[in-house]
Write an enzyme that holds these catalytic residues in place. Sequence first.
Site, PDB file in Angstrom:
ATOM      1  N   SER B 242      14.441   0.588  -8.096  1.00 38.83           N
ATOM      2  CA  SER B 242      14.648   1.216  -6.795  1.00 38.83           C
ATOM      3  C   SER B 242      14.741   2.737  -6.937  1.00 38.83           C
ATOM      4  O   SER B 242      15.178   3.239  -7.973  1.00 38.83           O
ATOM      5  CB  SER B 242      15.939   0.662  -6.206  1.00 38.83           C
ATOM      6  OG  SER B 242      16.023   0.938  -4.841  1.00 38.83           O
ATOM      7  N   GLN B 264      21.871   4.487  -4.924  1.00 34.95           N
ATOM      8  CA  GLN B 264      20.702   3.967  -5.638  1.00 34.95           C
ATOM      9  C   GLN B 264      21.042   3.698  -7.089  1.00 34.95           C
ATOM     10  O   GLN B 264      20.687   2.671  -7.653  1.00 34.95           O
ATOM     11  CB  GLN B 264      19.526   4.966  -5.632  1.00 34.95           C
ATOM     12  CG  GLN B 264      18.766   5.024  -4.340  1.00 34.95           C
ATOM     13  CD  GLN B 264      18.289   3.678  -3.891  1.00 34.95           C
ATOM     14  OE1 GLN B 264      17.519   3.028  -4.574  1.00 34.95           O
ATOM     15  NE2 GLN B 264      18.759   3.234  -2.745  1.00 34.95           N
ATOM     16  N   HIS B 267      22.527   0.408  -8.525  1.00 32.47           N
ATOM     17  CA  HIS B 267      21.741  -0.845  -8.618  1.00 32.47           C
ATOM     18  C   HIS B 267      21.554  -1.259 -10.071  1.00 32.47           C
ATOM     19  O   HIS B 267      21.837  -2.377 -10.453  1.00 32.47           O
ATOM     20  CB  HIS B 267      20.373  -0.695  -7.952  1.00 32.47           C
ATOM     21  CG  HIS B 267      20.419  -0.917  -6.480  1.00 32.47           C
ATOM     22  ND1 HIS B 267      20.734  -2.125  -5.931  1.00 32.47           N
ATOM     23  CD2 HIS B 267      20.186  -0.086  -5.441  1.00 32.47           C
ATOM     24  CE1 HIS B 267      20.704  -2.031  -4.607  1.00 32.47           C
ATOM     25  NE2 HIS B 267      20.376  -0.800  -4.279  1.00 32.47           N
ATOM     26  N   GLU B 332      10.248   5.258  -2.609  1.00 35.06           N
ATOM     27  CA  GLU B 332      10.610   4.070  -1.824  1.00 35.06           C
ATOM     28  C   GLU B 332      11.484   4.482  -0.622  1.00 35.06           C
ATOM     29  O   GLU B 332      11.208   4.118   0.502  1.00 35.06           O
ATOM     30  CB  GLU B 332      11.369   3.109  -2.751  1.00 35.06           C
ATOM     31  CG  GLU B 332      11.783   1.810  -2.102  1.00 35.06           C
ATOM     32  CD  GLU B 332      12.730   1.015  -2.997  1.00 35.06           C
ATOM     33  OE1 GLU B 332      13.246   1.574  -3.997  1.00 35.06           O
ATOM     34  OE2 GLU B 332      12.977  -0.166  -2.675  1.00 35.06           O
ATOM     35  N   HIS B 333      12.555   5.238  -0.923  1.00 38.57           N
ATOM     36  CA  HIS B 333      13.454   5.729   0.130  1.00 38.57           C
ATOM     37  C   HIS B 333      13.411   7.249   0.147  1.00 38.57           C
ATOM     38  O   HIS B 333      13.560   7.884  -0.904  1.00 38.57           O
ATOM     39  CB  HIS B 333      14.904   5.336  -0.160  1.00 38.57           C
ATOM     40  CG  HIS B 333      15.130   3.877  -0.359  1.00 38.57           C
ATOM     41  ND1 HIS B 333      15.281   3.310  -1.608  1.00 38.57           N
ATOM     42  CD2 HIS B 333      15.233   2.857   0.536  1.00 38.57           C
ATOM     43  CE1 HIS B 333      15.467   2.002  -1.474  1.00 38.57           C
ATOM     44  NE2 HIS B 333      15.441   1.698  -0.194  1.00 38.57           N
ATOM     45  N   ASP B 366      19.499  -0.318   4.192  1.00 38.33           N
ATOM     46  CA  ASP B 366      19.628  -1.487   3.311  1.00 38.33           C
ATOM     47  C   ASP B 366      20.145  -2.700   4.065  1.00 38.33           C
ATOM     48  O   ASP B 366      19.849  -3.841   3.701  1.00 38.33           O
ATOM     49  CB  ASP B 366      20.619  -1.195   2.169  1.00 38.33           C
ATOM     50  CG  ASP B 366      20.050  -0.245   1.136  1.00 38.33           C
ATOM     51  OD1 ASP B 366      18.812  -0.098   1.088  1.00 38.33           O
ATOM     52  OD2 ASP B 366      20.840   0.345   0.369  1.00 38.33           O
ATOM     53  N   GLU B 420     -32.618  -7.068   1.845  1.00 36.93           N
ATOM     54  CA  GLU B 420     -31.782  -7.511   0.728  1.00 36.93           C
ATOM     55  C   GLU B 420     -32.419  -8.690  -0.007  1.00 36.93           C
ATOM     56  O   GLU B 420     -31.805  -9.246  -0.933  1.00 36.93           O
ATOM     57  CB  GLU B 420     -30.384  -7.877   1.240  1.00 36.93           C
ATOM     58  CG  GLU B 420     -29.612  -6.666   1.773  1.00 36.93           C
ATOM     59  CD  GLU B 420     -28.191  -6.981   2.236  1.00 36.93           C
ATOM     60  OE1 GLU B 420     -27.809  -8.170   2.242  1.00 36.93           O
ATOM     61  OE2 GLU B 420     -27.472  -6.024   2.576  1.00 36.93           O
ATOM     62  N   HIS B 425     -31.174 -16.138   5.079  1.00 35.18           N
ATOM     63  CA  HIS B 425     -30.413 -15.358   6.061  1.00 35.18           C
ATOM     64  C   HIS B 425     -31.336 -14.913   7.202  1.00 35.18           C
ATOM     65  O   HIS B 425     -31.021 -15.088   8.384  1.00 35.18           O
ATOM     66  CB  HIS B 425     -29.804 -14.111   5.401  1.00 35.18           C
ATOM     67  CG  HIS B 425     -28.587 -14.372   4.567  1.00 35.18           C
ATOM     68  ND1 HIS B 425     -28.620 -15.075   3.388  1.00 35.18           N
ATOM     69  CD2 HIS B 425     -27.289 -13.997   4.726  1.00 35.18           C
ATOM     70  CE1 HIS B 425     -27.396 -15.123   2.868  1.00 35.18           C
ATOM     71  NE2 HIS B 425     -26.568 -14.471   3.666  1.00 35.18           N
TER      72      HIS B 425
END
Lengths: 435, 435
Positions: B242, B264, B267, B332-333, B366, B420, B425
């Site tokens: 994190s 943070q 964690h 992330e934050h 959070d 092609e 097709h």
Amino acid sequence: MSSLDITRLDTGSAEFDQKLHQKIAWDDSIDPKVQETVREILDAVRTEGDAAVLRYTASLDRLDAASVSDLQVSRERLDRALDAIGADEREALEHAASRIRAYHEKQRPESWQYEEADGTRLGQRVLPVDRAGLYVPGGKAAYPSSVLMNAIPARVAGVSEVVMVVPAPDGELSDLVLAAAVIAGVDRIYTLGGAQAIAALAYGTETVPAVDKIVGPGNIFVAMAKREVFGIVGIDMVAGPSEILVVGDGTTDPDWIAMDLFSQAEHDEQAQSILVSPDADYLDRVHQSMEKLLPTMERAEIIRRSLEDRGMLIKVASLSEAADVSNRIAPEHLELSVADPDGLLAEIRHAGAIFMGSYTAEVLGDYCAGPNHVLPTGGTARFSSPLGVYDFQKRSSVIYFTGEGASQAGRTASVLARGEGLTAHARSAEYRLRS
Amino acid sequence: MSSLDITRLDTGSAEFDQKLHQKIAWDDSIDPKVQETVREILDAVRTEGDAAVLRYTASLDRLDAASVSDLQVSRERLDRALDAIGADEREALEHAASRIRAYHEKQRPESWQYEEADGTRLGQRVLPVDRAGLYVPGGKAAYPSSVLMNAIPARVAGVSEVVMVVPAPDGELSDLVLAAAVIAGVDRIYTLGGAQAIAALAYGTETVPAVDKIVGPGNIFVAMAKREVFGIVGIDMVAGPSEILVVGDGTTDPDWIAMDLFSQAEHDEQAQSILVSPDADYLDRVHQSMEKLLPTMERAEIIRRSLEDRGMLIKVASLSEAADVSNRIAPEHLELSVADPDGLLAEIRHAGAIFMGSYTAEVLGDYCAGPNHVLPTGGTARFSSPLGVYDFQKRSSVIYFTGEGASQAGRTASVLARGEGLTAHARSAEYRLRS
């Protein structure tokens, strides 16, 4: 008329589930030798940059260049490609591009925000990725339609720069592919291929800029390289063999359905074509059409192998049961070639793209209907989506609390943080409490 | 006051780029032994089903059961959990759940369709996946907030069944986690963990139903197992450590910022906390606050290790340069703890969640702000998004051509298909042409 040995199944048979399961099973296990080779190439490009890119391009594509800049396709070469293709081809590419653009513009998600009574604001911000990389296969599999389908959504998303790589083995390059790149608005093109091209896009070199997202089809080395760099950059889904499932109630000319099934089968021997119908006679008639038409096809041998190895004609009790079978398979392409396609659509839960009614041949979706032809294969339509504008964008949450809002939310956060034993979390919230 | 040895960088220094790069680098290489163990477990569960699940649960979680049904958490046990938690905890969970639900309801994409002049209809259909699996870690890392954040978006998406797995080593289960599952609307819970739980959800067993999407955090075995089953089912991103990046202009009390950085860091040792400011004095004051507050923290040792190994205080020339640094890291934050967060927001391109102004502590996100706390880590915010309702849905393209529309589009498709070399097709389109 040559006979065509295609598997017949009937949902009424006791062995149906087991046989269906066997027939749709696909072994996508990875050859460890391929993995090793790819890791070597990725590692070399990551540490040596341009030098490694040039070395692999010389040895694998027999294309010698003094520098990677020399491998960038010039403006003159692109103009030449636009001149070289036929007027009808130019017009077809432009018609297709404009329809693809129009559809994808509807797909663009908007940022949003709302405000609560105490002034708290919550929102979601949608922004494009900075730079996208587009892999285009060279040689036989050089498909201009694939350039349009991969580059246009990136452009519509607002990506600042779209970088394309396409191998030019022995210097050979398709004018149609280059023309499609110009029409789709690609910013620069390097004649690079294989794992070395993916590595250059993922890590960046002195010359090739690192991108944030890599899309586009490729051979097993390209697919493996994309898997390996995933996390450093975003990637699209790694595709398996192409599939079509047609639900027919007898409305559509059997020759048309036979050709729709052939159009998947001609891709390669692993492609899968399935017809599901409650009408046994109709299954017979389409089978006869296939036997009649097969000898007239240019790719007859590939079509035969695909149909005999992986094709199926499935008899069901009703159209509802056809929908059940289709939901179990979650096909990449689903044709509802029936009198009331809207009625049947309500019962369909999983499919990449759904083609409604007799006139909507799947091939129209391959080129110019508007929706993307990059679709989830192998049952992954249960949980994934066609390539789209959203694949070239990302979202950020935006949170603004007033003093009052932070105090209220802080009480809840504090209780939960203490419940989780995270006291720094709790104290960070508690500082903002009002008594 | 204990000294805290945290890295100081200055964008004005010649070595800044290199030092920043070193400091944000993260080795996520995979231990081949873990991979081998995980493949063994996946294989056993795929081929043996319940029997293998019971065997691994007995040996790894010391939890014996006669059948996998016995591992399903009963209604009575869930009611007991709701009664066991405190009234304030119950209220906090419900408050958080209602805010998370309200935010995610705004996120729900709608199906759409448009019609062209000739009656051609094109659309995009959005449907939920049928069944979602939610992994919840057991033991120390049992986070009720994680249950809310993963289960509520699935519910809002309209997923028919949400199946949760949570290991119960030695039979131990968190009442808060079970209560959160009830409040979030989880349908059934099995006390299973590790790679065997992921295998059961991906392949299905006699008792555990196969799901279409697996989300939720876990240890290295769980993360590896999710990677391995990707393609059979959808997965969320595999998260790295994190991170928080705070941009501060001096507006916010240094103690508050210190605690936000701690939140943070607590964690784990690999978590990364970064403060960026144009004000050198402010960096000093926050540093002093950290030294003052650190001894008062319950997880002081983890916080110190995280900050000394991975933390940074970065001096920039201006807030614009702070935005540049943040865009390079794509955190992330991101806290914009400045007087004018809206002004600065315009310069931010990449971040998982953005917290605006002094009062908006990251911790509120959070737990209960509303937006998801499952966010892209390790710079992947450049190309990926917070977990959301869209992760539990998939899109199908819907294409309906009238006879007239098919004839027009068919001409374009035919030209491109022949370009092609795909003649089946072309012929499939040509059958539908009107002369």
